[in-house]
Design an enzyme around this catalytic site. Sequence first.
Site, short mmCIF file in Angstrom:
data_model
loop_
_atom_site.label_atom_id
_atom_site.label_comp_id
_atom_site.label_asym_id
_atom_site.label_seq_id
_atom_site.Cartn_x
_atom_site.Cartn_y
_atom_site.Cartn_z
N LYS A 1 0.82 -1.22 0.00
CA LYS A 1 0.00 0.00 0.00
C LYS A 1 0.85 1.27 0.00
O LYS A 1 0.36 2.34 -0.32
CB LYS A 1 -0.97 0.00 1.18
C1 LIG Z 1 -4.48 -4.44 1.53
C2 LIG Z 1 -3.74 -5.74 1.52
C3 LIG Z 1 -4.10 -6.81 0.66
C4 LIG Z 1 -5.32 -6.74 -0.24
O1 LIG Z 1 -5.13 -5.89 -1.32
P1 LIG Z 1 -6.36 -5.43 -2.23
O2 LIG Z 1 -5.80 -4.50 -3.23
O3 LIG Z 1 -7.34 -4.77 -1.29
O4 LIG Z 1 -6.94 -6.66 -2.83
C5 LIG Z 1 -3.32 -7.94 0.65
N1 LIG Z 1 -2.25 -8.07 1.47
C6 LIG Z 1 -1.89 -7.09 2.31
C7 LIG Z 1 -0.73 -7.31 3.19
C8 LIG Z 1 -2.61 -5.89 2.37
O5 LIG Z 1 -2.23 -4.93 3.22
#
Ligand SMILES: *Cc1c(COP(=O)(O)O)cnc(C)c1O
Length: 439
Positions: free
Chosen positions: A107
């Site tokens: 993210k």
């Molecule tokens: C947010 C997150 C996901 C999921 O990602 P999306 O784009 O919402 O499908 C998977 N793994 C981790 C560690 C995350 O922080």
Amino acid sequence: MLLYSTKNPTLRVTLKEAVMKGLPDDNGLFMPSWIPELPAGFIKDLRSYSFQEISLTIADALFQHAIPYKDLEAIILHAVNFPAPVVRLDEYRYVLELFHGPSLAFKDFGARFMAQLMGYFNQEEKKPLTILVATSGDTGGAVAAGFFRTPGIEVVILYPSKKVSLLQEKQLTTWGHNIAALEIDGTFDDCQSMVKQAFLDAELTHHLRLSSANSINIARLIPQSFYYFEAFKQLPAEGEPIVFSIPSGNFGNLSAGLMAKKMGLPVQQFLAATNTNDIVPKYLHTGIFSPRPSIPTLSNAMDVGNPSNFPRMLDLFPETRECSTWNMITQAISGKGFSDQETENAMREIYSQYHYIMDPHGAVGYLAMQRYQQKQPNHRGIILETAHPAKFLSDVERILGFSIPVPERLASLENRTKQSTPLKAEFRELKSYLMDRIQ
Ligand SMILES: *Cc1c(COP(=O)(O)O)cnc(C)c1O
């Protein structure tokens, strides 16, 4: 570049409006009205470009002069400032490590790029922009790191007191400068409803320019397409078709992969890997999308019962006379949900077979790849590792049975001092806090 709303295909807004608003008024999601195909020569020569050059080429093609090239270059240099290395497990299995940013999860890519774009578009404004974020833990850390010291932008994070882990709290509360943390005596839902009320309050919005760092902002999705190209580039040029496995919750990461394919990246197949919250895999099997309350699991960042990017996925496969959306989407994506028990076993197997420590989210991606390769053993698989295993230290150590190294940027957090303002879970407390900041 112009964007439409998934609830109104005829709407057209500028990139600036889409980024600053986050959400269209009709509560749909912004999507680019046109996704360009990149020149075949660029894809063929990918190996001669740096990650930043790749990112700049993609962003420039997509934005179409919405931002002058020189300015965009500066944005990319600030936003894409950590690597996305591919680690080889064996000839057919690779891991794309997306955790080399400040909050140790993928993210960071989205948060940093969004911060840069918002800072850029805000330059023309006299008043600072105040970004309100409610967080249950993870998103707030990435947003804080992304916006830290962004000129003209103040960030106010609301988090539920005693309901986030110690390390998560440190990731929210130890920044200072333009990042303020409010420790709310309530739940995550309280935090979220306080933020919502702030946007509706006429007096507040008159005095303050408010915005949100919403997880469905298009500025978070776009940079996530960059690293699919970066991963592709790191595999041997000659070889079998390439398949990506994406551990998914809200399906932003997978949607960005689909955009990369639309821009010309030759991807054979995407695997939608979920935990028991398998709404999208169920849709792929049955054609029926039926959201339901989320179930808590080991891979908790994917505990999502109503995946917010689903309308974007559908829009990437517009129906034709010959072919329905479902027909096309099931050709591009296959999906499966896995239990916590399977996830734990996979983590142990990955360690014993490859000496690689995978976090629970990445392990779900591994399981989907393993299943796919039972039928297609020669396709080359890239598994997205979405977070560093040390973010889930106690689970990972319990499952693997030994202690694992903690990266310096996580370990050093423990010694930093928490700076937060305690508030009751009442909107008027938030309002007077925000009004006091203006004077
Ligand atoms: C947010 C997150 C996901 C999921 O990602 P999306 O784009 O919402 O499908 C998977 N793994 C981790 C560690 C995350 O922080």
